[in-house]
Design a protein around this motif. Structure first.
Motif, PDB file in Angstrom:
ATOM      1  N   THR A 139       0.245   6.294 -12.582  1.00 29.50           N
ATOM      2  CA  THR A 139       0.821   5.216 -11.784  1.00 29.50           C
ATOM      3  C   THR A 139      -0.263   4.573 -10.939  1.00 29.50           C
ATOM      4  N   TYR A 140      -0.266   3.250 -10.916  1.00 31.12           N
ATOM      5  CA  TYR A 140      -1.247   2.501 -10.127  1.00 31.12           C
ATOM      6  C   TYR A 140      -0.528   1.718  -9.033  1.00 31.12           C
ATOM      7  N   PHE A 141      -0.784   2.104  -7.795  1.00 28.11           N
ATOM      8  CA  PHE A 141      -0.261   1.393  -6.636  1.00 28.11           C
ATOM      9  C   PHE A 141      -1.349   0.442  -6.140  1.00 28.11           C
ATOM     10  N   THR A 142      -1.037  -0.840  -6.071  1.00 21.32           N
ATOM     11  CA  THR A 142      -2.077  -1.795  -5.743  1.00 21.32           C
ATOM     12  C   THR A 142      -1.568  -2.898  -4.822  1.00 21.32           C
ATOM     13  N   GLY A 143      -2.504  -3.622  -4.236  1.00 24.76           N
ATOM     14  CA  GLY A 143      -2.215  -4.724  -3.335  1.00 24.76           C
ATOM     15  C   GLY A 143      -3.494  -5.091  -2.619  1.00 24.76           C
ATOM     16  N   PRO A 144      -3.490  -6.156  -1.817  1.00 22.35           N
ATOM     17  CA  PRO A 144      -4.702  -6.525  -1.070  1.00 22.35           C
ATOM     18  C   PRO A 144      -4.985  -5.535   0.044  1.00 22.35           C
ATOM     19  N   MET A 145      -6.099  -5.694   0.711  1.00 23.42           N
ATOM     20  CA  MET A 145      -6.419  -4.844   1.843  1.00 23.42           C
ATOM     21  C   MET A 145      -5.310  -4.934   2.892  1.00 23.42           C
ATOM     22  N   ASP A 146      -5.210  -3.884   3.691  1.00 22.67           N
ATOM     23  CA  ASP A 146      -4.273  -3.833   4.817  1.00 22.67           C
ATOM     24  C   ASP A 146      -2.809  -3.755   4.401  1.00 22.67           C
ATOM     25  N   CYS A 147      -2.529  -3.426   3.128  1.00 17.52           N
ATOM     26  CA  CYS A 147      -1.130  -3.323   2.720  1.00 17.52           C
ATOM     27  C   CYS A 147      -0.644  -1.871   2.725  1.00 17.52           C
ATOM     28  N   GLY A 148      -1.488  -0.942   3.162  1.00 18.21           N
ATOM     29  CA  GLY A 148      -1.041   0.441   3.338  1.00 18.21           C
ATOM     30  C   GLY A 148      -1.275   1.355   2.159  1.00 18.21           C
ATOM     31  N   LEU A 161      -2.462  17.152 -20.433  1.00 20.54           N
ATOM     32  CA  LEU A 161      -2.178  18.259 -19.521  1.00 20.54           C
ATOM     33  C   LEU A 161      -0.853  18.090 -18.792  1.00 20.54           C
ATOM     34  N   GLN A 162      -0.225  16.941 -18.977  1.00 23.14           N
ATOM     35  CA  GLN A 162       1.062  16.659 -18.333  1.00 23.14           C
ATOM     36  C   GLN A 162       0.988  16.832 -16.812  1.00 23.14           C
ATOM     37  N   ILE A 163      -0.036  16.227 -16.239  1.00 24.08           N
ATOM     38  CA  ILE A 163      -0.240  16.229 -14.789  1.00 24.08           C
ATOM     39  C   ILE A 163      -0.092  14.800 -14.288  1.00 24.08           C
ATOM     40  N   ASP A 164       0.728  14.619 -13.274  1.00 26.51           N
ATOM     41  CA  ASP A 164       0.925  13.288 -12.712  1.00 26.51           C
ATOM     42  C   ASP A 164      -0.331  12.820 -11.981  1.00 26.51           C
ATOM     43  N   VAL A 165      -0.691  11.561 -12.194  1.00 29.53           N
ATOM     44  CA  VAL A 165      -1.837  10.970 -11.508  1.00 29.53           C
ATOM     45  C   VAL A 165      -1.368   9.726 -10.774  1.00 29.53           C
ATOM     46  N   PHE A 166      -1.605   9.698  -9.456  1.00 25.05           N
ATOM     47  CA  PHE A 166      -1.247   8.566  -8.614  1.00 25.05           C
ATOM     48  C   PHE A 166      -2.539   7.898  -8.146  1.00 25.05           C
ATOM     49  N   CYS A 167      -2.774   6.670  -8.585  1.00 25.87           N
ATOM     50  CA  CYS A 167      -3.982   5.932  -8.201  1.00 25.87           C
ATOM     51  C   CYS A 167      -3.627   4.829  -7.213  1.00 25.87           C
ATOM     52  N   PHE A 168      -4.527   4.588  -6.277  1.00 23.91           N
ATOM     53  CA  PHE A 168      -4.324   3.580  -5.244  1.00 23.91           C
ATOM     54  C   PHE A 168      -5.596   2.750  -5.133  1.00 23.91           C
ATOM     55  N   GLY A 169      -5.458   1.425  -5.203  1.00 32.39           N
ATOM     56  CA  GLY A 169      -6.660   0.612  -5.133  1.00 32.39           C
ATOM     57  C   GLY A 169      -6.371  -0.871  -5.084  1.00 32.39           C
ATOM     58  N   ILE A 170      -7.444  -1.635  -4.983  1.00 34.35           N
ATOM     59  CA  ILE A 170      -7.388  -3.090  -4.915  1.00 34.35           C
ATOM     60  C   ILE A 170      -7.631  -3.653  -6.315  1.00 34.35           C
ATOM     61  N   LEU A 171      -6.908  -4.691  -6.675  1.00 32.77           N
ATOM     62  CA  LEU A 171      -7.087  -5.290  -7.995  1.00 32.77           C
ATOM     63  C   LEU A 171      -8.374  -6.103  -8.091  1.00 32.77           C
ATOM     64  N   THR A 172      -8.592  -7.018  -7.144  1.00 31.91           N
ATOM     65  CA  THR A 172      -9.700  -7.962  -7.263  1.00 31.91           C
ATOM     66  C   THR A 172     -10.662  -7.853  -6.096  1.00 31.91           C
ATOM     67  N   ASP A 173     -11.915  -8.240  -6.337  1.00 31.84           N
ATOM     68  CA  ASP A 173     -12.947  -8.159  -5.311  1.00 31.84           C
ATOM     69  C   ASP A 173     -12.986  -9.446  -4.481  1.00 31.84           C
ATOM     70  N   CYS A 209      -2.185   2.198 -17.441  1.00 31.05           N
ATOM     71  CA  CYS A 209      -1.193   2.896 -16.617  1.00 31.05           C
ATOM     72  C   CYS A 209       0.210   2.805 -17.224  1.00 31.05           C
ATOM     73  N   ASP A 210       1.012   3.824 -16.946  1.00 30.81           N
ATOM     74  CA  ASP A 210       2.412   3.806 -17.358  1.00 30.81           C
ATOM     75  C   ASP A 210       3.229   2.872 -16.476  1.00 30.81           C
ATOM     76  N   ARG A 211       2.784   2.754 -15.232  1.00 29.88           N
ATOM     77  CA  ARG A 211       3.546   1.955 -14.280  1.00 29.88           C
ATOM     78  C   ARG A 211       2.611   1.424 -13.210  1.00 29.88           C
ATOM     79  N   MET A 212       2.784   0.142 -12.868  1.00 35.61           N
ATOM     80  CA  MET A 212       2.006  -0.441 -11.779  1.00 35.61           C
ATOM     81  C   MET A 212       2.962  -0.901 -10.698  1.00 35.61           C
ATOM     82  N   GLU A 213       2.705  -0.495  -9.467  1.00 34.64           N
ATOM     83  CA  GLU A 213       3.561  -0.828  -8.341  1.00 34.64           C
ATOM     84  C   GLU A 213       2.795  -1.699  -7.359  1.00 34.64           C
ATOM     85  N   LEU A 214       3.351  -2.867  -7.018  1.00 32.45           N
ATOM     86  CA  LEU A 214       2.784  -3.703  -5.976  1.00 32.45           C
ATOM     87  C   LEU A 214       3.371  -3.264  -4.646  1.00 32.45           C
TER      88      LEU A 214
END
Length: 212
Positions: free
Chosen positions: A5-14, A106-118, A134-139
Motif C-alpha cells: 500500500t502506498y500512502f501519498t500526498g504533498p508535504m505537510d499532509c501527515g 512472504l505474505q508480509i504487509d508493506v505500508f509505504c509513505f511518500g511524496i509523488l513528485t519533486d 502497489c496493490d492500493r494507493m491512498e491519497l
C-alpha cells in the motif's frame, strides 16, 4: 492476502504521522513489524512527524536489500508481520521491487509513505515504481494549504524564500542548519513561483493572466 500500500500526498499532509499511527495500530493488535526511513529531516534511523511524534527506525541505504533483511530476520527465528516504510520517495526502484517481492512471496504487509513528485513536479523514481506495483494507493485526506488559502498540491524548494527549479532531486531541507527549505503551494503559485515570502514583499504578486 498481504498488500503493498502506498500512502501519498504533498508535504505537510501527515504522512509520517500516519506511518507512526499505522505502526502503533498494527503493534497494538499483536503484530510485529519493522520501521524503515531514509533521509528524515531530523537525522538518520528515526521517523519524525512535524507534530512531534517520533520512533526509531532502520535507515535505508543504497546497499540495503529489503528481501535479504527480512529473510535474515525470519530465518533467525524472529517474527515479521508488517513493514512501515517512510520517506519512500527516496528509495531506489530496486528497493520497491524488493518490497513487492516480500508481499507476494512472504505474505508480509508493506505500508509505504511518500511524496509523488519533486520540486520540479517530476515523479520520484521510487514513487513511480510504487504507482506501477502497489496493490492500493491512498491519497491522504489531510490537505495542506498554500499561503493563499487554496489547497496545496505542489512542493516547492526555496533558498532564502525564493523558489528554485534546478538542482539535485534529493536535498534535505527544513532543518535548523539547512539553507534549503520547502513549502507547499497551489499549482497556480508554483507555476508563477510565488512563495509566501515573495508574496509578502511584492506589491502586486498576481499578474494578469494575459501578461507574459
Amino acid at each position: 492476502m498481504a498488500e503493498l500500500t502506498y500512502f501519498t500526498g504533498p508535504m505537510d499532509c501527515g504522512k509520517s504521522t500516519l506511518a507512526l499511527q499505522v505502526a502503533y495500530t498494527e503493534s497494538h493488535a499483536g503484530r510485529q513489524g519493522r520501521l524503515f526511513t531514509m533521509l528524515d529531516r531530523s537525522g538518520s534511523s528515526v521517523i519524525t512527524s512535524r507534530i512531534g511524534l517520533s520512533a526509531p527506525a532502520i535507515e535505508v541505504t543504497d546497499a540495503l536489500d529489503f528481501w535479504r533483511e527480512v529473510v535474515s530476520e525470519l530465518t533467525s527465528g524472529r517474527r515479521v508481520d508488517f513493514l512501515v516504510c517512510d520517506e519512500a520517495q527516496f528509495y531506489s526502484r530496486a528497493h520497491i521491487d524488493q518490497l513487492a517481492r516480500i508481499v507476494d512471496e512472504l505474505q508480509i504487509d508493506v505500508f509505504c509513505f511518500g511524496i509523488l513528485t519533486d520540486f520540479r513536479t517530476e515523479l520520484f523514481p521510487a514513487s513511480q515504481r510504487l504507482v506501477e506495483l502497489c496493490d492500493r494507493m491512498e491519497l491522504l485526506q489531510v490537505r495542506p494549504r498554500c499561503w493563499c488559502g487554496e489547497p496545496a498540491t505542489h512542493n516547492a524548494r526555496t533558498v532564502g524564500g525564493v523558489m528554485v527549479t534546478e538542482g539535485s532531486q534529493v536535498v534535505v531541507g527544513d532543518t535548523d542548519s539547512a539553507e534549503v527549505a520547502y513549502q507547499v503551494l497551489c499549482r497556480r503559485h508554483h507555476r508563477r513561483r510565488v512563495t509566501a515570502q515573495v508574496a509578502a514583499v511584492t506589491l502586486n504578486p498576481e499578474p494578469l493572466p494575459f501578461e507574459s
